[in-house]
Design a protein around this motif. Structure first.
Motif, short mmCIF file in Angstrom:
data_model
loop_
_atom_site.label_atom_id
_atom_site.label_comp_id
_atom_site.label_asym_id
_atom_site.label_seq_id
_atom_site.Cartn_x
_atom_site.Cartn_y
_atom_site.Cartn_z
N GLN A 7 -20.81 -41.95 -28.98
CA GLN A 7 -21.70 -42.11 -30.06
C GLN A 7 -20.92 -42.03 -31.66
OE1 GLN A 7 -24.32 -39.01 -29.31
NE2 GLN A 7 -25.31 -39.85 -27.48
N HIS A 8 -19.98 -41.31 -31.47
CA HIS A 8 -19.17 -41.04 -32.75
C HIS A 8 -17.87 -41.40 -32.81
CE1 HIS A 8 -22.87 -38.69 -33.66
NE2 HIS A 8 -22.69 -37.89 -32.60
N ARG A 9 -17.37 -41.95 -31.85
CA ARG A 9 -15.64 -42.20 -31.55
C ARG A 9 -14.92 -40.74 -32.19
NH1 ARG A 9 -16.78 -45.43 -28.40
NH2 ARG A 9 -16.33 -47.84 -28.61
N ALA A 10 -15.41 -39.86 -31.67
CA ALA A 10 -15.16 -38.41 -31.88
C ALA A 10 -14.35 -37.54 -30.67
CB ALA A 10 -16.06 -37.53 -32.75
N ILE A 11 -13.53 -36.64 -31.02
CA ILE A 11 -12.84 -35.78 -30.22
C ILE A 11 -13.17 -34.45 -30.77
CG2 ILE A 11 -10.76 -35.05 -29.00
CD1 ILE A 11 -9.73 -37.87 -29.60
N ALA A 12 -13.90 -33.60 -29.97
CA ALA A 12 -14.12 -32.25 -30.06
C ALA A 12 -13.03 -31.43 -30.39
CB ALA A 12 -14.80 -31.39 -29.00
N PRO A 13 -12.92 -30.40 -31.56
CA PRO A 13 -11.95 -29.70 -31.98
C PRO A 13 -11.01 -28.91 -30.82
CG PRO A 13 -13.62 -29.53 -33.43
CD PRO A 13 -14.27 -30.28 -32.39
N ARG A 14 -11.79 -28.40 -29.86
CA ARG A 14 -11.35 -27.71 -28.62
C ARG A 14 -10.40 -28.52 -27.93
NH1 ARG A 14 -12.51 -26.31 -23.41
NH2 ARG A 14 -11.66 -24.32 -22.75
N ALA A 15 -10.92 -29.86 -27.63
CA ALA A 15 -10.48 -30.83 -26.91
C ALA A 15 -8.83 -31.28 -27.48
CB ALA A 15 -11.07 -32.07 -26.65
N LYS A 16 -9.15 -31.40 -28.71
CA LYS A 16 -7.86 -31.71 -29.71
C LYS A 16 -6.65 -30.68 -29.46
CE LYS A 16 -10.04 -34.08 -33.52
NZ LYS A 16 -10.37 -34.04 -35.06
N LEU A 17 -7.18 -29.31 -29.62
CA LEU A 17 -6.25 -28.25 -29.48
C LEU A 17 -5.60 -28.16 -28.18
CD1 LEU A 17 -5.16 -25.62 -30.73
CD2 LEU A 17 -7.28 -24.61 -29.72
N THR B 288 1.03 -40.00 -30.40
CA THR B 288 -0.30 -39.62 -29.74
C THR B 288 -0.85 -38.55 -30.34
OG1 THR B 288 0.84 -40.53 -27.61
CG2 THR B 288 -1.21 -39.20 -27.16
N ALA B 289 -0.28 -37.37 -30.53
CA ALA B 289 -0.83 -36.16 -31.11
C ALA B 289 -1.64 -36.51 -32.44
CB ALA B 289 0.21 -34.91 -31.39
N LEU B 290 -0.82 -37.46 -33.32
CA LEU B 290 -1.21 -37.80 -34.55
C LEU B 290 -2.58 -38.61 -34.38
CD1 LEU B 290 -0.82 -37.99 -37.84
CD2 LEU B 290 0.26 -40.08 -37.25
N ALA B 291 -2.70 -39.55 -33.36
CA ALA B 291 -3.75 -40.23 -33.07
C ALA B 291 -5.00 -39.29 -32.76
CB ALA B 291 -3.46 -41.32 -32.01
N ILE B 292 -4.73 -38.27 -31.91
CA ILE B 292 -5.71 -37.48 -31.59
C ILE B 292 -6.31 -36.64 -32.67
CG2 ILE B 292 -6.30 -35.25 -30.06
CD1 ILE B 292 -4.37 -36.67 -28.11
N ILE B 293 -5.35 -36.11 -33.49
CA ILE B 293 -5.65 -35.15 -34.55
C ILE B 293 -6.57 -35.96 -35.67
CG2 ILE B 293 -4.77 -33.82 -36.60
CD1 ILE B 293 -2.52 -33.26 -34.51
N THR B 294 -6.36 -37.31 -35.76
CA THR B 294 -6.83 -37.95 -36.85
C THR B 294 -8.31 -38.42 -36.53
OG1 THR B 294 -5.68 -39.87 -36.43
CG2 THR B 294 -4.87 -38.47 -38.25
N ARG B 295 -8.66 -38.28 -35.28
CA ARG B 295 -9.63 -38.87 -34.86
C ARG B 295 -11.03 -37.76 -35.43
NH1 ARG B 295 -9.54 -43.06 -35.06
NH2 ARG B 295 -7.51 -42.58 -35.50
N PRO B 296 -12.20 -38.21 -35.73
CA PRO B 296 -13.23 -37.39 -36.27
C PRO B 296 -13.56 -36.13 -35.16
CG PRO B 296 -14.04 -39.55 -36.51
CD PRO B 296 -12.62 -39.54 -35.77
N SER B 297 -14.23 -34.96 -35.53
CA SER B 297 -14.44 -34.03 -34.62
C SER B 297 -15.93 -34.11 -34.10
CB SER B 297 -14.30 -32.81 -35.42
OG SER B 297 -12.94 -32.60 -35.58
N GLY B 298 -16.83 -35.05 -34.89
CA GLY B 298 -18.15 -35.23 -34.13
C GLY B 298 -19.05 -34.45 -35.29
N PRO B 299 -20.07 -34.55 -34.73
CA PRO B 299 -21.25 -34.04 -35.88
C PRO B 299 -21.31 -32.36 -35.67
CG PRO B 299 -22.28 -34.73 -33.64
CD PRO B 299 -20.90 -35.43 -33.74
N LYS B 300 -21.66 -31.78 -36.81
CA LYS B 300 -21.85 -30.63 -36.74
C LYS B 300 -22.85 -29.99 -35.80
CE LYS B 300 -18.46 -29.80 -40.09
NZ LYS B 300 -17.08 -29.87 -39.37
N THR B 301 -22.79 -28.77 -35.31
CA THR B 301 -23.85 -28.24 -34.48
C THR B 301 -24.24 -27.24 -35.24
OG1 THR B 301 -22.16 -26.88 -33.12
CG2 THR B 301 -22.71 -28.97 -32.08
#
Length: 122
Positions: free
Chosen positions: A65-75, A108-121
């Motif tokens: 839906q958002h081409r986003a990766i959740a902050p926890r998954a990024k970490l 790879t880390a840069l690609a992951i970090i620069t993805r949006p985090s998704g909508p705010k809950t």
């Protein structure tokens, strides 16, 4: 015509993603996302099962839906990359392996970090 091929790739990707849950060097999220992509082209039933799965569903829906990766998954992803790089030094990996990791892991880390985090809950 390609549905059986998409199905085989999807099942293989899902198996690798599940293996990644317990194996520290195998990533989970990319394989599960690939499985969802393949199932969308081969098996609506498996795709629906995957996107409604309690563990995998939110990651897949966030990406679709958002081409986003959740902050926890990024970490978790970046932390595991740092840990793998550190373990490579500790176990005495060959220099060429260290050099390959020194190039690929930060990109790879840069690609992951620069993805949006998704909508705010709320």
């Amino acid at each position: 015509m390609f549905r059986p091929l998409w199905l085989v790739i999807g099942l293989t990707s899902l198996a690798l993603g599940i293996a990644g849950i317990v194996l520290p060097l195998v990533p989970t999220t990319p394989f599960v996302l690939l499985a969802a992509y393949c199932f969308a082209r081969s098996s609506p039933r498996l795709h629906d099962w995957l996107i409604t799965h309690r563990a995998f569903g939110p990651l897949i829906r966030n990406w679709e839906q958002h081409r986003a990766i959740a902050p926890r998954a990024k970490l978790l992803a970046v932390t595991s990359m740092v840990a793998v790089f550190g373990m490579s030094f500790l176990v005495g990996a060959p220099e060429r392996v260290i050099m390959i990791q020194a190039v690929i892991l930060p990109l790879t880390a840069l690609a992951i970090i620069t993805r949006p985090s998704g909508p705010k809950t709320p």
